[in-house]
Design a protein around this motif. Structure first.
Motif, PDB file in Angstrom:
ATOM      1  N   LYS A 335       0.818  -1.214   0.000  1.00 48.45           N
ATOM      2  CA  LYS A 335       0.000   0.000   0.000  1.00 48.45           C
ATOM      3  C   LYS A 335       0.854   1.267   0.000  1.00 48.45           C
ATOM      4  CE  LYS A 335      -3.843   2.260   2.348  1.00 48.45           C
ATOM      5  NZ  LYS A 335      -4.784   2.207   3.492  1.00 48.45           N
ATOM      6  N   GLN A 336       1.907   1.285   0.797  1.00 51.25           N
ATOM      7  CA  GLN A 336       2.746   2.487   0.848  1.00 51.25           C
ATOM      8  C   GLN A 336       3.426   2.737  -0.490  1.00 51.25           C
ATOM      9  OE1 GLN A 336       2.755   4.735   3.242  1.00 51.25           O
ATOM     10  NE2 GLN A 336       1.203   3.448   4.229  1.00 51.25           N
ATOM     11  N   GLN A 337       3.832   1.645  -1.142  1.00 52.35           N
ATOM     12  CA  GLN A 337       4.450   1.784  -2.462  1.00 52.35           C
ATOM     13  C   GLN A 337       3.422   2.293  -3.473  1.00 52.35           C
ATOM     14  OE1 GLN A 337       6.155  -1.859  -3.935  1.00 52.35           O
ATOM     15  NE2 GLN A 337       6.796  -0.935  -5.865  1.00 52.35           N
ATOM     16  N   GLY A 338       2.185   1.782  -3.355  1.00 58.49           N
ATOM     17  CA  GLY A 338       1.118   2.239  -4.239  1.00 58.49           C
ATOM     18  C   GLY A 338       0.825   3.714  -4.053  1.00 58.49           C
ATOM     19  N   LEU A 339       0.863   4.194  -2.792  1.00 59.51           N
ATOM     20  CA  LEU A 339       0.624   5.615  -2.538  1.00 59.51           C
ATOM     21  C   LEU A 339       1.744   6.473  -3.130  1.00 59.51           C
ATOM     22  CD1 LEU A 339      -0.708   5.482   1.141  1.00 59.51           C
ATOM     23  CD2 LEU A 339      -2.014   5.956  -0.933  1.00 59.51           C
ATOM     24  N   MET A 340       2.969   5.932  -3.122  1.00 53.63           N
ATOM     25  CA  MET A 340       4.078   6.668  -3.740  1.00 53.63           C
ATOM     26  C   MET A 340       3.861   6.810  -5.239  1.00 53.63           C
ATOM     27  SD  MET A 340       6.128   7.590  -1.364  1.00 53.63           S
ATOM     28  CE  MET A 340       7.564   8.058  -2.314  1.00 53.63           C
ATOM     29  N   VAL A 341       3.354   5.728  -5.862  1.00 49.71           N
ATOM     30  CA  VAL A 341       3.052   5.784  -7.298  1.00 49.71           C
ATOM     31  C   VAL A 341       1.972   6.825  -7.570  1.00 49.71           C
ATOM     32  CG1 VAL A 341       2.087   4.492  -9.241  1.00 49.71           C
ATOM     33  CG2 VAL A 341       3.750   3.400  -7.717  1.00 49.71           C
ATOM     34  N   LEU A 342       0.941   6.843  -6.724  1.00 46.08           N
ATOM     35  CA  LEU A 342      -0.153   7.806  -6.909  1.00 46.08           C
ATOM     36  C   LEU A 342       0.335   9.237  -6.715  1.00 46.08           C
ATOM     37  CD1 LEU A 342      -3.047   5.870  -5.121  1.00 46.08           C
ATOM     38  CD2 LEU A 342      -2.778   6.267  -7.569  1.00 46.08           C
ATOM     39  N   LYS A 343       1.241   9.436  -5.763  1.00 42.46           N
ATOM     40  CA  LYS A 343       1.793  10.790  -5.555  1.00 42.46           C
ATOM     41  C   LYS A 343       2.561  11.255  -6.779  1.00 42.46           C
ATOM     42  CE  LYS A 343       2.235  10.577  -0.523  1.00 42.46           C
ATOM     43  NZ  LYS A 343       3.168  10.438   0.627  1.00 42.46           N
ATOM     44  N   LYS A 344       3.231  10.312  -7.419  1.00 41.72           N
ATOM     45  CA  LYS A 344       3.996  10.658  -8.614  1.00 41.72           C
ATOM     46  C   LYS A 344       3.078  11.005  -9.790  1.00 41.72           C
ATOM     47  CE  LYS A 344       7.507   7.992  -9.350  1.00 41.72           C
ATOM     48  NZ  LYS A 344       8.329   6.824  -9.792  1.00 41.72           N
ATOM     49  N   LEU A 345       1.977  10.239  -9.922  1.00 41.66           N
ATOM     50  CA  LEU A 345       1.055  10.458 -11.038  1.00 41.66           C
ATOM     51  C   LEU A 345       0.132  11.647 -10.805  1.00 41.66           C
ATOM     52  CD1 LEU A 345       0.002   6.782 -11.890  1.00 41.66           C
ATOM     53  CD2 LEU A 345       1.444   8.300 -13.253  1.00 41.66           C
ATOM     54  N   PHE A 346      -0.292  11.813  -9.539  1.00 39.75           N
ATOM     55  CA  PHE A 346      -1.249  12.887  -9.229  1.00 39.75           C
ATOM     56  C   PHE A 346      -0.680  13.746  -8.090  1.00 39.75           C
ATOM     57  CE2 PHE A 346      -3.452   8.994 -10.493  1.00 39.75           C
ATOM     58  CZ  PHE A 346      -4.127   9.420 -11.625  1.00 39.75           C
ATOM     59  N   PRO A 347       0.379  14.517  -8.374  1.00 45.39           N
ATOM     60  CA  PRO A 347       1.029  15.293  -7.302  1.00 45.39           C
ATOM     61  C   PRO A 347       0.129  16.378  -6.726  1.00 45.39           C
ATOM     62  CG  PRO A 347       1.893  15.899  -9.465  1.00 45.39           C
ATOM     63  CD  PRO A 347       1.010  14.712  -9.684  1.00 45.39           C
ATOM     64  N   GLU A 348      -0.899  16.772  -7.493  1.00 40.20           N
ATOM     65  CA  GLU A 348      -1.776  17.833  -7.003  1.00 40.20           C
ATOM     66  C   GLU A 348      -2.769  17.335  -5.952  1.00 40.20           C
ATOM     67  OE1 GLU A 348      -1.898  16.344  -9.810  1.00 40.20           O
ATOM     68  OE2 GLU A 348      -3.974  15.788 -10.295  1.00 40.20           O
ATOM     69  N   MET A 349      -2.851  16.013  -5.765  1.00 38.34           N
ATOM     70  CA  MET A 349      -3.823  15.455  -4.826  1.00 38.34           C
ATOM     71  C   MET A 349      -3.161  15.118  -3.492  1.00 38.34           C
ATOM     72  SD  MET A 349      -6.018  13.067  -7.466  1.00 38.34           S
ATOM     73  CE  MET A 349      -7.395  12.774  -6.359  1.00 38.34           C
ATOM     74  N   ASP A 350      -3.998  15.089  -2.451  1.00 38.20           N
ATOM     75  CA  ASP A 350      -3.511  14.819  -1.100  1.00 38.20           C
ATOM     76  C   ASP A 350      -3.646  13.327  -0.802  1.00 38.20           C
ATOM     77  OD1 ASP A 350      -2.806  14.864   1.542  1.00 38.20           O
ATOM     78  OD2 ASP A 350      -4.806  15.497   2.224  1.00 38.20           O
ATOM     79  N   TRP A 351      -2.539  12.645  -0.523  1.00 31.41           N
ATOM     80  CA  TRP A 351      -2.557  11.209  -0.238  1.00 31.41           C
ATOM     81  C   TRP A 351      -2.230  10.918   1.215  1.00 31.41           C
ATOM     82  CZ3 TRP A 351      -4.978   8.679  -3.819  1.00 31.41           C
ATOM     83  CH2 TRP A 351      -4.981   9.194  -5.121  1.00 31.41           C
ATOM     84  N   ASP A 352      -2.167  11.982   2.044  1.00 22.51           N
ATOM     85  CA  ASP A 352      -1.971  11.780   3.483  1.00 22.51           C
ATOM     86  C   ASP A 352      -3.206  12.279   4.233  1.00 22.51           C
ATOM     87  OD1 ASP A 352       0.698  10.803   3.157  1.00 22.51           O
ATOM     88  OD2 ASP A 352       1.340  12.860   2.796  1.00 22.51           O
ATOM     89  N   PHE A 353      -4.352  11.881   3.745  1.00 22.43           N
ATOM     90  CA  PHE A 353      -5.611  12.404   4.277  1.00 22.43           C
ATOM     91  C   PHE A 353      -5.879  11.910   5.703  1.00 22.43           C
ATOM     92  CE2 PHE A 353      -6.619   8.251   2.829  1.00 22.43           C
ATOM     93  CZ  PHE A 353      -6.227   8.184   1.500  1.00 22.43           C
ATOM     94  N   GLN A 354      -6.470  12.774   6.496  1.00 27.80           N
ATOM     95  CA  GLN A 354      -6.919  12.432   7.847  1.00 27.80           C
ATOM     96  C   GLN A 354      -8.432  12.287   7.821  1.00 27.80           C
ATOM     97  OE1 GLN A 354      -4.872  11.842  10.482  1.00 27.80           O
ATOM     98  NE2 GLN A 354      -3.161  12.136   9.036  1.00 27.80           N
ATOM     99  N   LEU A 355      -8.907  11.099   8.107  1.00 28.99           N
ATOM    100  CA  LEU A 355     -10.334  10.805   7.952  1.00 28.99           C
ATOM    101  C   LEU A 355     -11.134  11.177   9.190  1.00 28.99           C
ATOM    102  CD1 LEU A 355     -10.020   7.260   6.333  1.00 28.99           C
ATOM    103  CD2 LEU A 355     -10.567   9.384   5.148  1.00 28.99           C
ATOM    104  N   GLN A 356     -12.346  11.647   8.950  1.00 27.82           N
ATOM    105  CA  GLN A 356     -13.322  11.783  10.027  1.00 27.82           C
ATOM    106  C   GLN A 356     -14.077  10.469  10.126  1.00 27.82           C
ATOM    107  OE1 GLN A 356     -15.620  15.320  10.598  1.00 27.82           O
ATOM    108  NE2 GLN A 356     -14.494  16.432   9.007  1.00 27.82           N
ATOM    109  N   ARG A 357     -14.130   9.889  11.306  1.00 24.73           N
ATOM    110  CA  ARG A 357     -14.726   8.569  11.484  1.00 24.73           C
ATOM    111  C   ARG A 357     -16.215   8.668  11.797  1.00 24.73           C
ATOM    112  NH1 ARG A 357     -11.694   4.966   8.952  1.00 24.73           N
ATOM    113  NH2 ARG A 357      -9.493   5.178   9.493  1.00 24.73           N
ATOM    114  N   ALA A 358     -16.903   7.538  11.554  1.00 25.33           N
ATOM    115  CA  ALA A 358     -18.345   7.477  11.815  1.00 25.33           C
ATOM    116  C   ALA A 358     -18.609   7.643  13.310  1.00 25.33           C
ATOM    117  CB  ALA A 358     -18.892   6.138  11.338  1.00 25.33           C
ATOM    118  N   PRO A 359     -19.681   8.373  13.692  1.00 25.64           N
ATOM    119  CA  PRO A 359     -19.979   8.587  15.115  1.00 25.64           C
ATOM    120  C   PRO A 359     -20.398   7.283  15.800  1.00 25.64           C
ATOM    121  CG  PRO A 359     -21.775   9.369  13.743  1.00 25.64           C
ATOM    122  CD  PRO A 359     -20.674   9.000  12.807  1.00 25.64           C
ATOM    123  N   LYS A 360     -20.205   7.243  17.122  1.00 23.91           N
ATOM    124  CA  LYS A 360     -20.557   6.033  17.879  1.00 23.91           C
ATOM    125  C   LYS A 360     -22.041   5.706  17.777  1.00 23.91           C
ATOM    126  CE  LYS A 360     -16.821   6.338  21.281  1.00 23.91           C
ATOM    127  NZ  LYS A 360     -16.466   6.510  22.713  1.00 23.91           N
TER     128      LYS A 360
END
Length: 492
Positions: A335-360
């Motif tokens: 997965k980490q290698q795949g994210l590196m590939v995506l960063k290279k192809l789509f540098p304008e996008m954010d691949w270190d996203f912080q997710l908001q989780r579903a409420p309890k």
């Protein structure tokens, strides 16, 4: 522009013949084998006449297919005229198709076993028009030079450059073309892909389906009797045989995966991606970057445990394959290698996203949606098969755990113009798209969800023939309205 009428290569006849024959193999096998293989070439045998009639019918079918393949090849012509690719074909009904070069989105290539000895390719022409997921036109077998000419004509039409100048500079352009390799699958990746895919199950199913067609010749009762004797040797022997069968299935699965994905490589040239793979039939799919609508990172539980994922592209239009709704860019990758590939192809996008989780407070709804279908089915089956149907209620703890797992996996993130959604069926999927690629967003809230102030947002994008949807399920209504408002054209 050339007005020369072109025919496909004569090997098209063989390709069409085998392609049509494939559709007749099973019906012929069923008809011939339906009452058992009672055939004989001995004139004194009572089945001799039946054998001649059956053989004559099969020969007639083969001759008809061959003649039709020859006629289709002769009738199929194409040429370049007025910045269009013009095609005429049809045996009984003559069809004409004119495709402006400027409308051509991409050209996909295939090299089968019959193409390679003659250095030919099959070219699938993709346009933006909805054609039920199929290519706008297929040139079954043309030379590489002819395929290159189509590509040049297409570029000429789009760039409005002088044709003669472009032809003269053709060699220079070809020399300047450089594709950079983005990712290449190793043999180790192929083995992991085969082992963790459903290929073994498919092999088992295929073998079972084939064996079931030969029940007239396989002495199952005798085998069953032998099997009863075999069981007497003990559990150890059965375990060894099972292991051998699994090993054979795994080897077959590895062989199939190896043949289908051999030489898998992702390359980039200017604003296009090229995905190539295949040993016996080499496929090359061209994906214009501007047609990419979204990206999915799919992690099945087994692969996720070892940190592997599959990365799929959601592209407007088809992939040139009838059964391919999505384009697999990386079949298996860390997965980490795949994210590196995506960063290279789509540098304008954010691949270190912080997710908001579903409420309890949404946990109960994630669990309840599985209990909704299990309880009625288990109750109904129990009524008819008591007491055996009671075993279905043993699934209850598992569906509850699945609901908890899905609740913990659900999340979303918005950063500037990018929307990221994570959800789980059995596999976990991370869906990433940008605002300008979203076709529509809808917000829904059931009566029971309203009492908990929960809502679901559905995001629609163009992908393949029917589009694609991702959902943010059972989140707080205020958060969902923020997502809804974010999509408004003037929202910042």
């Amino acid at each position: 522009m050339s007005r020369k009428i072109n025919h496909l290569h004569p090997v098209t006849v063989a390709i069409s013949f085998f392609s049509s024959l494939k559709n007749f193999v099973i019906p012929i096998a069923v008809i011939l084998g339906g009452k058992g293989f009672h055939y004989s070439l001995n004139p004194n045998n009572p089945h001799f006449i039946g054998t001649l009639i059956s053989g004559g019918c099969v020969l007639l079918v083969l001759c008809t297919i061959l003649i039709m393949s020859i006629i289709k090849w002769r009738k199929f012509v194409y040429w370049f005229e007025k910045e269009e690719l013009r095609i005429e074909h049809g045996v009984f009904v003559k069809k004409k198709r004119y495709i402006p070069f400027e409308r051509i989105q991409s050209l996909n290539y295939k090299e089968g076993i019959l193409h390679r000895p003659f250095k030919l390719v099959k070219v699938s022409i993709e346009t933006a028009a909805d054609n039920k997921g199929e290519a706008e036109a297929d040139l079954i077998a043309i030379t590489r030079e002819q395929a290159t000419m189509i590509e040049i004509e297409m570029k000429n039409a789009k760039q409005h450059e002088d044709h003669s100048k472009q032809i003269n500079n053709f060699n220079q352009i070809e020399q300047k073309k450089k594709r950079s390799i983005i990712h290449q699958m190793s043999t180790k990746d192929l083995l992991i892909l085969a082992t963790t895919s459903s290929g073994i199950g498919v092999v088992f199913s295929g073998l079972a389906a084939i064996i079931s067609q030969f029940d007239d010749w396989i002495p199952y009762e005798h085998i069953y009797g032998e099997f009863q004797n075999f069981i007497k040797f003990g559990v150890l022997m059965i375990g060894i045989v099972t292991l051998i069968v699994l090993m054979i299935s795994w080897l077959l699965s590895v062989a199939i995966t190896f043949v289908n994905n051999y030489g898998f490589v992702v390359e980039k040239e200017e604003d296009k991606l090229f995905v190539s793979k295949g040993l016996l039939e080499k496929k090359s799919i061209t994906i214009p970057m501007k047609r990419i609508q979204g990206i999915r990172i799919v992690e099945n539980p087994f692969r996720q445990f070892f940190g592997y994922a599959t990365i799929v592209i959601e592209s407007a239009g088809s992939s040139g394959e009838k059964d391919d709704k999505k384009i697999v860019m990386l079949p298996i990758v860390k997965k980490q290698q795949g994210l590196m590939v995506l960063k290279k192809l789509f540098p304008e996008m954010d691949w270190d996203f912080q997710l908001q989780r579903a409420p309890k407070k949404a946990l109960f709804r994630y669990i309840l949606k599985h209990v909704y279908w299990l309880i009625p089915i288990a109750t109904l089956v129990t009524c008819f098969t008591f007491p055996y149907g009671l075993w279905l209620f043993l699934l209850l703890p598992f569906v509850v755990l699945l609901g908890v797992w899905q609740h913990r996996s659900a999340g979303y993130a918005i950063r500037n113009g990018q929307l990221t959604i994570t959800y789980r069926g059995i596999s976990q999927t991370t869906f990433v798209t940008v605002k300008k690629r979203i076709q529509s967003i809808s917000l829904s809230q059931s009566y029971f969800a309203k009492r908990k102030n929960l809502a679901t947002v559905s995001v629609h994008i163009m992908s393949g023939t029917f589009g694609s949807v991702a959902e943010i399920k059972h989140f707080d209504i205020v958060k969902m309205e923020e997502v809804f408002n974010w999509y408004e054209p003037n929202f910042r």
